[in-house]
Every structure is written in C-alpha cells, then in structure tokens.
Design a protein around this motif. Sequence first.
Motif, PDB file in Angstrom:
ATOM      1  N   GLU A 137       0.842  -1.200   0.000  1.00 15.38           N
ATOM      2  CA  GLU A 137       0.000   0.000   0.000  1.00 15.38           C
ATOM      3  C   GLU A 137       0.873   1.244   0.000  1.00 15.38           C
ATOM      4  O   GLU A 137       2.006   1.226   0.507  1.00 15.38           O
ATOM      5  CB  GLU A 137      -0.899   0.010   1.243  1.00 15.38           C
ATOM      6  CG  GLU A 137      -1.819  -1.202   1.351  1.00 15.38           C
ATOM      7  CD  GLU A 137      -2.516  -1.285   2.705  1.00 15.38           C
ATOM      8  OE1 GLU A 137      -3.662  -1.736   2.735  1.00 15.38           O
ATOM      9  OE2 GLU A 137      -1.904  -0.895   3.717  1.00 15.38           O
ATOM     10  N   GLU A 138       0.337   2.317  -0.617  1.00 15.34           N
ATOM     11  CA  GLU A 138       1.058   3.594  -0.588  1.00 15.34           C
ATOM     12  C   GLU A 138       1.119   4.118   0.841  1.00 15.34           C
ATOM     13  O   GLU A 138       0.159   4.021   1.602  1.00 15.34           O
ATOM     14  CB  GLU A 138       0.361   4.609  -1.490  1.00 15.34           C
ATOM     15  CG  GLU A 138       0.416   4.257  -2.976  1.00 15.34           C
ATOM     16  CD  GLU A 138      -0.181   5.352  -3.849  1.00 15.34           C
ATOM     17  OE1 GLU A 138      -0.447   6.445  -3.304  1.00 15.34           O
ATOM     18  OE2 GLU A 138      -0.370   5.115  -5.053  1.00 15.34           O
ATOM     19  N   PHE A 139       2.279   4.724   1.173  1.00 16.22           N
ATOM     20  CA  PHE A 139       2.483   5.198   2.537  1.00 16.22           C
ATOM     21  C   PHE A 139       2.826   6.694   2.561  1.00 16.22           C
ATOM     22  O   PHE A 139       3.201   7.246   3.580  1.00 16.22           O
ATOM     23  CB  PHE A 139       3.600   4.385   3.200  1.00 16.22           C
ATOM     24  CG  PHE A 139       3.633   4.477   4.692  1.00 16.22           C
ATOM     25  CD1 PHE A 139       2.610   3.921   5.456  1.00 16.22           C
ATOM     26  CD2 PHE A 139       4.680   5.137   5.342  1.00 16.22           C
ATOM     27  CE1 PHE A 139       2.638   4.008   6.837  1.00 16.22           C
ATOM     28  CE2 PHE A 139       4.710   5.219   6.728  1.00 16.22           C
ATOM     29  CZ  PHE A 139       3.687   4.651   7.476  1.00 16.22           C
ATOM     30  N   GLY A 140       2.708   7.307   1.382  1.00 18.04           N
ATOM     31  CA  GLY A 140       2.991   8.736   1.281  1.00 18.04           C
ATOM     32  C   GLY A 140       4.320   8.996   0.607  1.00 18.04           C
ATOM     33  O   GLY A 140       5.337   8.375   0.924  1.00 18.04           O
ATOM     34  N   GLY A 141       4.318   9.944  -0.356  1.00 14.55           N
ATOM     35  CA  GLY A 141       5.551  10.269  -1.071  1.00 14.55           C
ATOM     36  C   GLY A 141       6.032   9.078  -1.876  1.00 14.55           C
ATOM     37  O   GLY A 141       5.285   8.453  -2.630  1.00 14.55           O
TER      38      GLY A 141
END
Length: 614
Positions: A505-509
Amino acid sequence: MAKINILDNQTIDKIAAGEVVERPASVIKELVENAIDSGADAITVEIKDGGISFIRVTDNGSGIEKSQIRNAFLRHATSKIESANDLTELVSLGFRGEALASIAAVAMVEAISKVPEDLTGVRYVIEGGTEKEMEEIGAPEGTTILVRNLFYNTLPRKKFLKSPQTEGSYVADLMEHLAMSHPQISFHFIINNHSRFHTSGNRDLKEIIYRIYGKEIAREVEEIHVEKEGVSIDGYLGKPLINRSNRNYEIFYINGRFIKSSLISKAVEDGYKEYLMQHKFPFCVLHFSIDTKRIDVNVHPTKMEVRIADGQEFYELVQEIIYQTLHKQEMIPETELPEPEVFESEILKPKVSEPKFTESEVILPEPFEKKRMELEQPTKTLPFSQTVNETAVYAAEEKKPTIKPEQMSLFDDKLLSAKAREQYEIIGQLFDTYWLISYQDKLLIIDQHAAHEKVKYERLMKQFREHTIVSQNLNPPVIITLNGREKECLMQYQHYFASFGFVIEEFGGNDYAISGVPMDLYGYQDAELFYELLDELSEETTSSKTPDSIQIKIATMACKAAVKGNMRLSRPEVEALLDELLSLDNPYNCPHGRPTIITMSKYELEKKFKRIVT
C-alpha cells in the motif's frame, strides 16, 4: 568530389568471396552441401594443413555435365532455383550460386566430374577466377573438387587464419555436424592422411553420436520422434546426467540444414528447466522438419541463420514437446561405489605414527604389486583407421552390462509411484539430511531438503496458477522507499505481486508499506525478496505472459520455506513428505535442477562386499 570507380569483375568476385569464404571450413561447408544436393550417398573429405594448403571433396552424386562446368563457376549460377518465387519452397541446401565462384576467386581449384550417361568425364582448372585448363578425362561417376592454396592471392586475409591445428578443428566440428545432418549418407573424413571418422550411412543417428561423442554419451540419450501441428522432431535428447556448461552440445537441424537458433535453444532449455541446474545446458541432436513456407533461410550467406514464422507458437510447441518427452521418463540417477586402489580396511585402523617412505621405497605384497602394475598399464584403444567392423563393436558395447551411473529407462518399473510406495521400507535418517529406503533390490536415498523444496514449489506454483496464494500479515509493516523507475515497475506488475501474496500500500511520497508477504516463508520479515523480484521484473521485455523471473522467484520462495539439511525429521513427517512427493508430476528434481533421489542397486553393494566378483 571523390571519383566513383566501376570495379572490375575480379575485384567484385574477391569482395563477394569475403561473405561466403571465411576460412577452410567455409569452403568445405559449401562443397559438401553441393555434394548432398547432387544426391550423393557417399562423400569423402580430405584436408591437409587445416585445409589451408589442400582440400579434396569427392562424392558419387549426379555430377556436372561437360557443357555446364564453366557455368558452375560463374557468379549467381545455380541449378537449385530459377526465380525469386522458388525461395519460398527451397528443399536444397545451396541456392545462391555464389559458392564455387567465390572459392575459385581466392584459391587454385580443380574440378573433375562425370555424369552417369557419359563415357568420360571432364577436368576443369580455374585459379583466381581465371580459367586455366579444360579437358576430357576418364573419371568415376560423381564430382571431385580440389582446392589448393586458399587465399594465395589475397594475403591480408590469409594472415587472419588461425594455425593449421585450429583451422583443422573448425573443419572437424563442421564435419561432425554434417555427418549427423544426414545419417543416410556415408561420410569419410581424413586429416593429414589419417582417417578421423567414417560413418556407415545406415540411417542410424545414434551410431553417429556413438562414433563422435563416445559410448558414455550414446548410452545416456533417449530417442524422440514427435509429429505435431505440422512440425516433426526426430533425434535424441540427452538425459540430465550429461548436462554441459555451454550450448555447444545443442545441435539443431531444420530440413537437413545445420542451424543456430536462439528461439529453438530457448524452447529446448525451457523444456529441460525442471531437470537441469541453473547455468547448465542439455545435450541434444534434433532434426526439425518444417514446411518450407514457414521458414526463411535467405538471411545470411552462411545459411546458418533462419527465420521461423509464428515464432512464439513454434517456441511453445517445441518447449511442450521436449517437456512432455522428458516427463515420460524416470529421471533417477543410479550411483555406484568406485573401486578403491587401497585397502578399504585402512579407514577402520587406528591412526599411529609410521615412518614415511617415498613411492619407490614402498614394497607391496606380491598380489597387490601385480594389481598395481596392471592398473598402471596404458589403456588400449582402437584407432579410427583400424579396419574393424565398427558397427559391430558399437552394437556389442550397447549389449554389455554396465554399472556406470545412468538414469532409469522409460521402460523400467517406476520407483516413485503409488504402487511402488506400498513396498517401501523406511530404514532411517542419515546425517540428519538423507533418508534411506529399501525397495525390492534397490536402496533409495532421498535428500529431504530437495524433496521438501520440490513439494513446496509445486504447491506454490499451483496456488499461483489458481490465484490462491495465502498472505501472512506483517505487524508492524515493512516500509520501503522506491525511486521513479521502481515505482513505475511496481505499478506495471502490481497484479503479479498481489498474486504472489504481497500486500503493498502507498504510505505517502515515495514510501510504500508491505503489510503482507507470501505465507510459509518461515519468519521471512524483510523486503529482500520483494526487491529481488522488482529488479528482475524491471528488466523483463514482455508483459503479455508471466515473466520467467516469476518461476525463479517461486523456486526461491520454496527454497526458503523448505526444511534444511541437518534438521531432524520424525518418521511420520517423512512419510507425509514422501506421499506428497509421489503425487507430483515430476518428483525427480528440485526447482533448481538438483536430484531429489538417487538409487544404489543390491548388485553394486554385493560387488562392493566381494559377494560378487567381476
């Protein structure tokens, strides 16, 4: 502005010769192919000094008519085709009409030929492209071409030739391939007045393999004959026991023409994938018969490169045929215990200090001194030139009993089967790694790591194909940072990672969280496998099918999950492992090609204990 010159015919011929005539082997290839096309069933090739100073090719084919022999040495003069339309239906090996002209442009050539309907033949001499002599002569039916002093008039090219020994080795390699290309033709190859080999022309390809590669290789090959979807494959596949470290022993022919094909190599190697370790290659001699409209041999002057229509379909067909052929055989290596040259009881003696002697000072008891002297005698071998019936020798050696390591024949009862399982007697575990099982007159030795790895691999592959791979949660998740290329690759192949059991999953940046990994990785808690898979996927050039790296990584996952050596297993655990191993289509090799099981015969053990004396 530079002046544009019109080159004379001699210069044009020499330039053209550079594409066709590279070295003596090139000359012989063209001349032998012409002999084959002439319908010859006996061809003799003789060379001296590696073919640099002397080449003679003699055949008993249809010959060249007296009125046509001058035309035979003209550029683009050929009897094989009449127009460009014929290029799509080529059945001959030669067709360009450049060979004889190119050879005559850079050497001293003499041709002697006679057709069956004439009483006499013709002798024609041409040197450097210039006619020297032409006369009527008594000659046998067929054609003899003599080539002397290759590149005598183009010295810069002659300087680039290797030593006579090296050039002779190129010719020998070529002649071996030509002999296997047409088993129905008797080939006699002579180097510096010594016969190198002489095939019978009896259509027995295995006999030729025996003569060229020896009985050890000939014993470990299995015949293949398959016709499917307009493609016929005949020849021999080497058992995995005789694998090689390069592709030099992958020998392919299409419609009788020796060719090099990365497509066919890839298909064959993928068919062998489950049976060979990485960076090992199979031994095989395969003849492909394909509709001439599906191939293009007019790719390169050497005619060793071909294009195949519907390449992907052809690859899948060949790969499947090779896999299915190997799959029908029982690939269990049988081992032997070599006879030692010293007392076996020495290993049981206590170590004591003894004076050291040089080899010349050691005096053995008479029986052992006699045995040592016998062992030191040089091995006697039959030279190829010896006048013996080599076919009879070949046939006799095939019938002799042998105790060399070999893999079980297709027609033996299968050791790894549910029926055989009923008679297994588990003896115990050796070195906390190997399990010993008694079955009839054989001792089975199973590597628990290789067997468990194979079971895990097949289980994971099944889950992968059925999209049922289970994930195990990571708490806390592993945070990774990807660069632009890696992010693009992850987006492109995200469905592969998901099908593997990764939860990402995307976690930011540029950060991503891995909160799930494939199950059964035994404490696997980092991103190492993810990064390895990402790097390999980023190098893949096709996305239409599952990349090869998928299977490689599934094999890696299976290896990580498998029980290791030096780990004690209980008898119920081994029985469960054995039952699952026997349920597989290919239980003989781990995903990396190592054997899961080897056997030793009762005969071999009794011979070792001197119960049987041979």
